[in-house]
Scaffold this motif. Structure first.
Motif: not given
Length: 626
Positions: A24, A152, A364, A366, A369, A371, A373, A375
């Motif tokens: 993250t 992603p 990982r 994310h 999702s 999307r 990572a 942000s």
């Protein structure tokens, strides 16, 4: 916080720091935003301090520090390059050797001392003992990790293209789940990045910062030198591999990129910086851009062939060539292409941290999702409204405070009236693009907006194009995009429905009889002329509510006000300065330029209400041009 890894890129170009917790991304920032020195290469002390503060951590909470390249391997390459060029380049060798014999061979020792000096202490382990293990990763491994691990995609081909790290200049990787497998690489001095930089230098722009100017200049010219480049400078193979004819380059011999042979090949001496641009520079830019796109396309096809993947990740300085990125996407070699928003050396700090974290067993989280990572690349410092108000009140600055919906509606109304807005919201962007957190905004329908923003606000060359930010749901109504482009790293054509007919058939810009060079700026080509380049293209940013709620709210309000879901979006700075970081820097830029309205968090400031602005010296003479 045992899973925290701190990544650092430093000492060469665009120093940065990044902090990850497992896989993250917690925080990331370039040192230039704090020191106000463009592309600051020094140790990123301020960026490190910010990243730790954002996590509420100290060095004692960090499990490892990752440096973005291997200094020992880089030293061997530098020495081998000088030896291979001998006796030429002795002056550069003499000037460089002392640094390499001292700290440059072991920058981790310097990093250790710098980090120890930052540790706030006190307590057990204060000082050098508080600094965790420092791990050096290879330069292209850092790029590859920055491209794949935040993407992603569960698996993907990964292509890294830049100037040079240690030896690698182009590398191909296969990313699967939590690991990266290296497949192939090209080595210095055969470098697509160095080829592009040689033309950047020859056209009178600054290497390592002027390449995007060359890209923007290319549509004004015709690629009449492209075949000459293919025949004399680069031997480009069908699989994308290549060799440069080093007899025409000077970067192995000293501090310049090109010499006499280059001048003989391309019709005379290098353009002097800041002198008028000529047809030759337009055509040189168009030519090297065409050859670069051809090379990138061949590399992308080879990446697909070697890996069998339907997704591609990109990083390295050449991945910031958004025209080439757009070409790869249009060719549909892959079903999806993801570009690391901090694709240059700054992103190496993030990649190095992620490489170490993934090696340590990070997951990982994310994935699944849909999307990435990153942000929205909003990974830098933010300022609360209370902090902004304290600054404004302390400076005696008049303002209006508004709620979120009212602020968006009022700002949209000002934009619709032709006002230029400085927009300062949320966390600062990581990477070279302003993405709606530290942006200057304008109405794209205004035919005079491009010229006004370049000359009266940015104080930069008139030929430079501006990018559109568009609501993601409306993007295909305005641009021929085959996928979203959240990081402004893809060029696409303006949609046919938005194009205007040429003034008449005999003066079309694409005919021999039509305007040439910078005169092509005078033609209005679409319903959004301020963001339509002379070749009917645009460097698009698609904006979603999830990635950037405040900017999405403003675009939605502008669409409600005007029917147009697009805004001009350029970085909140002037030529030669880094993007603003703080409210004070934003206010200073607002007052120094012809920005009409400043929005700082929930506060709206009108230029006409501000007290007179005085400075003891002309600030424009103190900023180095880039």
């Amino acid at each position: 916080m045992a899973d925290l890894v701190l990544g650092i890129s430093a000492y060469y170009h665009d120093s940065a720091a990044a902090l990850v917790d497992g896989a993250t991304v917690v925080a990331a920032a370039q040192e230039e935003r704090f020191t106000r020195r463009r592309h600051d290469p020094s140790f990123p002390a301020h960026a490190v301090t910010y990243c730790l503060a954002e996590a509420g951590a100290t060095l004692r909470d960090v499990s490892a520090v990752a440096y973005y390249e291997d200094p020992a391997l880089k030293f061997r390459r530098v020495m081998a390059s000088y030896a291979g060029a001998a006796p030429f380049g002795f002056a550069a060798f003499r000037d460089t050797l002392p640094e390499w014999l001292s700290w440059k061979r072991r920058p981790e020792q310097t990093i250790r001392r710098e980090l120890a000096a930052l540790d706030p202490g006190p307590g057990p382990g204060f000082g050098l003992e508080a600094v965790p293990e420092i791990v050096c990763r290879r330069h292209h491994e850092s790029h590859a990790a920055s491209a794949f691990f935040p993407s992603p995609y569960e698996s993907a081909a990964v292509l890294c293209i830049d100037g040079v790290g240690e030896w690698a200049t182009t590398s191909l990787w296969h990313g699967r789940a939590d690991r990266l497998e290296p497949l192939a690489e090209l080595r210095f001095p055969h470098s697509l990045g160095m080829l592009y930089s040689a033309f950047t230098y020859f056209c009178g722009f600054k290497v390592d910062s002027g390449e995007y100017k060359l890209m923007g200049l290319a549509p004004y010219g015709t690629p009449r030198y492209a075949n000459l480049i293919r025949e004399r400078l680069i031997d480009l193979k069908p699989d994308g591999s290549f060799r440069l004819d080093m007899r025409h380059f000077a970067f192995l011999r000293g501090q310049v990129m090109t010499g006499r042979r280059f001048e003989e090949l391309f019709d005379g001496p290098r353009r002097h910086p800041e002198s008028p641009l000529t047809e030759r520079e337009f055509d040189l830019a168009a030519s090297v851009q065409q050859v670069t796109e051809e090379a990138v396309l061949r590399l992308a096809r080879e990446a697909q062939r070697r890996t069998g993947e339907t997704r591609l990740c990109l990083a390295g300085g050449v991945a910031l060539n958004c025209v080439a990125n757009g070409h790869v996407i249009r060719e549909e070699i892959f079903d999806g292409v993801w570009v690391q928003p901090a694709a240059g050396d700054a992103g190496g700090a993030l990649g190095a941290a992620l490489a170490v974290a993934m090696e340590g067993g990070a997951e990982r989280a994310h994935l699944g999702s849909g999307r990435d990572a990153m942000s929205g690349a909003l990974l830098g410092p933010a300022y609360r409204d209370e902090e902004i108000q304290a600054y404004l009140d302390g400076a005696g600055v008049p303002y209006t405070r508004l709620g979120t919906d009212a602020l968006a509606a009022r700002t949209a109304a000002e934009l619709a009236r032709g006002k230029v807005v400085g927009w300062f919201q949320d966390r600062m962007e990581f990477g070279p693009r302003a993405l709606g957190a530290r942006s200057i905004l304008g109405d794209p329908r205004d035919t005079g907006m491009q010229s006004a923003m370049n000359q009266k606000i940015k104080f930069r060359e008139s030929f430079r194009p501006f990018a559109p930010a568009v609501l993601a749901d409306d993007a295909q109504d305005y641009f021929e995009l085959k996928q979203e482009s959240p990081y402004m790293l893809v060029v696409a054509d303006v949609a046919a429905a938005q194009r205007l007919p040429a003034p008449n058939s005999t003066t079309d810009a694409d005919t021999e009889a039509g305007p040439r060079g910078l005169d092509r700026l005078k033609i209005h080509r679409s319903t959004v002329p301020a963001v339509t380049h002379v070749d009917m293209s645009a460097r698009v940013q698609t904006v979603s509510r999830e990635a950037n709620p405040a900017f999405h709210r403003l675009l939605t309000a502008f669409k409600a006000e005007t029917g147009c879901p697009v805004l001009v979006n350029t970085s909140f700075n002037v030529r030669g300065e880094p993007i603003v970081r703080s409210p004070e820097e934003a206010y200073t830029c607002f007052m120094r330029t012809r920005i009409d309205v400043l929005v700082l968090g929930g506060f709206l400031l009108l230029k006409e209400n501000q007290p007179p602005w005085h400075e003891d010296a002309d600030w424009r003479t103190e900023i180095p041009l880039d």
